[in-house]
Design a protein around this motif. Structure first.
Motif, PDB file in Angstrom:
ATOM      1  N   ALA A 137       0.840  -1.207   0.000  1.00 41.79           N
ATOM      2  CA  ALA A 137       0.000   0.000   0.000  1.00 41.79           C
ATOM      3  C   ALA A 137       0.872   1.253   0.000  1.00 41.79           C
ATOM      4  N   LYS A 138       1.962   1.219   0.765  1.00 45.07           N
ATOM      5  CA  LYS A 138       2.845   2.386   0.831  1.00 45.07           C
ATOM      6  C   LYS A 138       3.523   2.623  -0.522  1.00 45.07           C
ATOM      7  N   SER A 139       3.976   1.559  -1.129  1.00 51.76           N
ATOM      8  CA  SER A 139       4.640   1.705  -2.420  1.00 51.76           C
ATOM      9  C   SER A 139       3.643   2.233  -3.469  1.00 51.76           C
ATOM     10  N   TYR A 170      -6.240   3.068  -0.111  1.00 47.32           N
ATOM     11  CA  TYR A 170      -7.223   4.135   0.035  1.00 47.32           C
ATOM     12  C   TYR A 170      -7.170   4.716   1.460  1.00 47.32           C
ATOM     13  N   GLN A 171      -7.026   3.820   2.448  1.00 48.37           N
ATOM     14  CA  GLN A 171      -6.957   4.305   3.842  1.00 48.37           C
ATOM     15  C   GLN A 171      -5.715   5.170   4.051  1.00 48.37           C
ATOM     16  N   LEU A 172      -4.622   4.746   3.456  1.00 50.10           N
ATOM     17  CA  LEU A 172      -3.362   5.471   3.599  1.00 50.10           C
ATOM     18  C   LEU A 172      -3.452   6.877   2.998  1.00 50.10           C
ATOM     19  N   LEU A 173      -4.143   6.997   1.867  1.00 43.14           N
ATOM     20  CA  LEU A 173      -4.235   8.297   1.191  1.00 43.14           C
ATOM     21  C   LEU A 173      -4.965   9.333   2.045  1.00 43.14           C
ATOM     22  N   ALA A 174      -5.798   8.861   2.985  1.00 45.21           N
ATOM     23  CA  ALA A 174      -6.538   9.790   3.847  1.00 45.21           C
ATOM     24  C   ALA A 174      -5.728  10.198   5.066  1.00 45.21           C
ATOM     25  N   TYR A 178       0.103  11.642   3.396  1.00 48.21           N
ATOM     26  CA  TYR A 178      -0.312  11.578   1.984  1.00 48.21           C
ATOM     27  C   TYR A 178      -1.337  12.665   1.689  1.00 48.21           C
ATOM     28  N   ARG A 179      -2.327  12.732   2.533  1.00 45.20           N
ATOM     29  CA  ARG A 179      -3.408  13.701   2.318  1.00 45.20           C
ATOM     30  C   ARG A 179      -2.866  15.120   2.119  1.00 45.20           C
ATOM     31  N   ASN A 180      -1.867  15.475   2.915  1.00 47.62           N
ATOM     32  CA  ASN A 180      -1.334  16.846   2.846  1.00 47.62           C
ATOM     33  C   ASN A 180      -0.497  17.105   1.605  1.00 47.62           C
ATOM     34  N   ARG A 181      -0.071  16.030   0.930  1.00 53.77           N
ATOM     35  CA  ARG A 181       0.772  16.232  -0.258  1.00 53.77           C
ATOM     36  C   ARG A 181      -0.009  16.106  -1.561  1.00 53.77           C
ATOM     37  N   ILE A 182      -1.288  15.787  -1.491  1.00 55.39           N
ATOM     38  CA  ILE A 182      -2.076  15.666  -2.728  1.00 55.39           C
ATOM     39  C   ILE A 182      -2.776  17.003  -3.014  1.00 55.39           C
TER      40      ILE A 182
END
Ligand code: 6PG
Length: 248
Positions: free
Chosen positions: A19-21, A51-55, A59-63
């Motif tokens: 998921a991280k990769s 999907y959980q990681l992106l939130a 991650y969220r702060n860099r999108i």
């Protein structure tokens, strides 16, 4: 894998590393596009950790959420709030908290049939792309996420079904599925899915070993025919990896 196509295999330790990769690759694709980025999500259980990681904060702060559009590669023909609806899962796990609603592009399932839904989604994709024909020099998506099923299907392209051979339409209706849940589906076709800078398969867990063994022999499976115009990457965790798969 024969090595005569553009696929590469990357092996990671476990589902968390996978998921991280995947999240890092997704971020890199978004960062490489200084205009409007388009990401095509997928269903099934494999992308849920991503999907959980992106939130989460890092991650969220860099999108740059305003600049990213989210599509879905296939959908089960159930209402938008049904837990089996692929976009509903992505919305619940990250999109509804992070993305502007106008940037979320679900396949409509409030239509009379999967065929009608496929026509509507095709029009939506064409309007976003700005043309009715795919240009081999201009990818529709920056990144397309994919999974592989036990029969070698990917998106809702099941072995032996006419949808797999579709070369003109971007989206088609699939009257019945080959695997659970046995619901009619709507799916992007191989030309539309392949119109991307990167196609990223996520494959984790020992139950995937048998199908990966078949993928490796280049059997004529939908998942083996799914190739990006750019890079095609198979991210595989150690539990899913058959002997001699490559990538080690
Ligand atoms: C769907 C999918 C499908 C999925 C594979 C793998 O709607 O079910 O989009 O193609 O990606 O079946 O599913 P898992 O990730 O659950 O193994």
């Amino acid at each position: 894998m024969a090595g005569n196509d553009n696929r590469q295999v990357i092996v990671v330790r476990d589902a968390a590393a996978l998921a991280k990769s995947a999240a890092d690759r997704l971020l890199a694709r978004i960062a490489a596009n200084d205009g409007r980025a388009a990401i095509c999500l997928t269903g099934g259980s494999s992308p849920k950790q991503l999907y959980q990681l992106l939130a989460t904060g890092p991650y969220r702060n860099r999108i740059p959420w305003e600049h990213v559009h989210w599509f879905i590669g296939d959908e089960r023909f159930v209402p938008a709030d049904d837990p089996r609806n692929n976009m509903a899962v992505a919305r619940r796990l990250f999109l509804d908290r992070c993305a502007p609603v106008a940037n979320i592009h679900p396949i409509p399932t409030d239509t009379t049939s999967p065929d009608e839904a496929s026509r509507r989604y095709e029009s939506e994709l064409q309007a976003f792309y700005g043309a009715e024909r795919l240009d081999p020099e201009k990818p529709l998506f920056d990144l397309v996420l994919m999974g592989v099923g036990p029969d070698g299907h990917t998106a809702s392209l099941f072995p032996g079904y006419p949808a797999v051979a579709e070369s003109v339409r971007w989206v088609v209706g699939v009257p019945e599925a080959h695997v659970e849940p046995f619901l009619p589906r709507v799916t992007l076709t191989l030309p539309a899915l392949g119109s991307c800078r990167e196609m990223l398969f996520e494959v984790a867990g020992a139950e995937k070993r048998a199908i990966l063994t078949r993928v490796r022999t280049d059997e004529n499976l939908p998942a083996n025919r799914a190739l990006a115009m750019g890079e095609t990457v198979w991210l595989v965790d150690e539990a899913a990896l058959p002997e001699n798969f490559g990538g080690r």
